[in-house]
Enzyme design. Structure first.
Site, PDB file in Angstrom:
ATOM      1  N   ALA A 192       0.849  -1.196   0.000  1.00 20.28           N
ATOM      2  CA  ALA A 192       0.000   0.000   0.000  1.00 20.28           C
ATOM      3  C   ALA A 192       0.883   1.243   0.000  1.00 20.28           C
ATOM      4  O   ALA A 192       2.102   1.148  -0.141  1.00 20.28           O
ATOM      5  CB  ALA A 192      -0.914  -0.012   1.215  1.00 20.28           C
ATOM      6  N   ASN A 193       0.284   2.405   0.160  1.00 19.82           N
ATOM      7  CA  ASN A 193       1.047   3.653   0.282  1.00 19.82           C
ATOM      8  C   ASN A 193       0.322   4.578   1.255  1.00 19.82           C
ATOM      9  O   ASN A 193      -0.725   4.236   1.778  1.00 19.82           O
ATOM     10  CB  ASN A 193       1.234   4.305  -1.100  1.00 19.82           C
ATOM     11  CG  ASN A 193      -0.101   4.623  -1.735  1.00 19.82           C
ATOM     12  OD1 ASN A 193      -0.847   5.462  -1.248  1.00 19.82           O
ATOM     13  ND2 ASN A 193      -0.423   3.940  -2.829  1.00 19.82           N
ATOM     14  N   ARG A 194       0.904   5.746   1.480  1.00 13.59           N
ATOM     15  CA  ARG A 194       0.412   6.624   2.548  1.00 13.59           C
ATOM     16  C   ARG A 194      -0.718   7.565   2.141  1.00 13.59           C
ATOM     17  O   ARG A 194      -1.068   8.466   2.894  1.00 13.59           O
ATOM     18  CB  ARG A 194       1.555   7.503   3.074  1.00 13.59           C
ATOM     19  CG  ARG A 194       2.645   6.750   3.762  1.00 13.59           C
ATOM     20  CD  ARG A 194       3.663   7.730   4.321  1.00 13.59           C
ATOM     21  NE  ARG A 194       4.894   7.058   4.674  1.00 13.59           N
ATOM     22  CZ  ARG A 194       5.058   6.340   5.781  1.00 13.59           C
ATOM     23  NH1 ARG A 194       4.064   6.242   6.631  1.00 13.59           N
ATOM     24  NH2 ARG A 194       6.193   5.740   6.023  1.00 13.59           N
TER      25      ARG A 194
ATOM     26  N   ALA B  35      -3.657   7.325  -5.498  1.00 12.73           N
ATOM     27  CA  ALA B  35      -2.257   6.895  -5.527  1.00 12.73           C
ATOM     28  C   ALA B  35      -2.279   5.391  -5.802  1.00 12.73           C
ATOM     29  O   ALA B  35      -2.281   4.577  -4.877  1.00 12.73           O
ATOM     30  CB  ALA B  35      -1.583   7.197  -4.198  1.00 12.73           C
TER      31      ALA B  35
END
Ligand code: C5P
Length: 427
Positions: free
Chosen positions: A234-236, A300
């Site tokens: 995942a990402n932030r 994102a």
């Protein structure tokens, strides 16, 4: 700009001013004077907390009319009633908006006159937060701010500077003139076509709904790419910017589908939300939401995913070192939609989150992806954009023209972007 012009700008405007209980409540008295100088009439409403700092009498004297304080004032209910109070104005301004008042607004509380009015009103709302630096930075306040912005509430400030407790940082209420300026901007956008008549409908005029009859698709948030049943890549991304754009497009009159990856912020009001996890699910959901006039890809999306389809069993340690993880490329949703031969939305917008040489990368991206506009921002750690509440963006158009906006709240970025897109679409 001369004071004469300022006077004209708020002439015939009626402002319901909710004064919250903070040390800066005294500045709300000055705000009443500034608003009246510009031609507005001001109806003051004081919370119980506000009355610890300023008196209803002082507010009434400056406003030249009665100040309201009680929800259960029999004489007042017979005379006007809190619902009517919530309608008979052009805008509501909350100053100071304390952490407590913001929390109660975000939670939809209606336990006193101020919060009941704020829940009952359909008028545009502008809040001027004022609180201690730590309270402003607290995750709860950040959540409340995001909720309020998603609900269409506008913020002015807070400014950074010396605070009452000799601390320094963001938390100081915006100056009365800044609040009055922000109110003018909000009113101009929310139906300048009908000055002084906002209370008749309580809704923004068509001038404020430039996307009426348009369809808009927005992607937002991160994607989760499963490794096994319990782990994922995942990402932030928080989804704040994408969600704010969906909310702003809906407020501008569009029928909006928001395709969102996993986020912990609330759904924006008046928007169809499709929840997805992976990039491939996001692409299918976007395809299903077309046709559209505008597609904004603010998600994102993970560039890669684990090659092996996640099975039903957790990958176990077997003592032979880390499990090999082979990644394959995900579909590029922005590029896929930009290159559609039939059914391509007339306006396709991408985002470019970069940590260095932001503009060069964005220019290359617009050519590679085939979109019409790239909104580029610097997400290097120093900027605090990823997961944060503010954003500094550059708009790069297909013809190379560039526009840079000052650092703004993500809600304000969204509103400006939607106005900009409506303009481009109209051309
Ligand atoms: O290539 P990069 O990820 O930097 O491009 C960012 C832009 O492309 C964003 O608008 C993002 O939403 C979009 N994107 C996409 N699908 C991907 C990767 C990025 O739609 N697989």
């Amino acid at each position: 700009m001369t004071e004469t012009l300022k006077t004209e700008t708020l002439a015939n405007r009626r402002v319901l001013l909710v004064i919250g209980g903070g040390i800066t409540a005294y500045k709300a008295l000055d705000l009443i004077r500034r608003l009246r100088e510009r031609g507005a009439s001001v109806c003051p409403v004081l919370t119980a907390g506000a009355q610890e700092f300023v008196t209803p009498l002082a507010a009434a004297a400056l406003a030249g009319e009665r100040a309201h304080t009680d929800l259960f004032d029999r004489a007042e209910e017979a005379d006007i009633g809190h619902i009517k109070l919530a309608r008979q104005a052009d805008a509501v301004v909350v100053a100071p908006a304390t952490a407590n008042l913001m929390a109660r607004m975000a939670g939809g509380h209606a336990a006193d006159l101020a919060t009941t009015i704020l829940l009952a009103t359909t008028l545009p709302i502008l809040i001027a937060p004022a609180m201690n630096v730590q309270m402003w930075a607290h995750p709860a306040t950040r959540r409340n701010r995001a909720t309020l912005e998603a609900d269409g509430v506008r913020l002015v400030g807070p400014n950074a500077g010396k605070m009452a407790e000799a601390e320094t940082g963001p938390g100081r209420m915006a100056e009365p003139t800044e609040i009055a300026d922000a109110l003018e901007t909000m009113l101009a956008e929310a139906g300048a076509a009908a000055p002084g008549l906002g209370f008749l409908s309580g809704r923004p005029s068509t001038a404020a709904r430039p996307l009426s009859g348009r369809r808009v698709v927005v992607t937002s948030g991160p994607t989760h790419e499963p490794i096994d049943p319990v782990r994922y890549l995942a990402n932030r991304s928080s989804g704040r910017q994408g969600h704010a754009i969906a909310a702003a497009a809906a407020a501008a009159g569009a029928a909006v589908t928001l395709v969102s990856g996993p986020v912990s912020i609330p759904d924006p009001a008046g928007v169809t939300v499709v929840r997805v996890e992976t990039a491939r699910e996001m692409l299918s959901a976007v395809a299903a939401a077309l046709p559209a006039d505008i597609a904004v890809f603010a998600a994102a999306v993970a560039d890669w995913r684990p090659e092996t389809e996640a099975g039903s069993k957790k990958i176990k340690k077997d003592g032979s070192g880390p499990a090999p993880l082979t990644l394959v490329e995900n579909p590029d949703i922005l590029s896929t939609v930009s290159h559609l031969e039939t059914g391509r939305p007339p306006l396709v917008v991408g985002f470019a989150a970069e940590t260095d040489t932001v503009l060069d990368h964005a220019r290359a991206k617009i050519a590679r992806k085939g979109c019409d506009l790239i909104v580029a921002n610097d997400v290097s750690v120093a900027g605090g954009v990823m997961g944060g509440t503010d954003n500094t963006v550059h708009l790069i158009h297909r013809d190379g023209t560039l526009e840079t906006w000052p650092r703004l709240g993500k809600g304000e970025v969204a509103r400006r972007l939607v106005t900009h897109l409506a303009g481009l679409l109209g051309r």
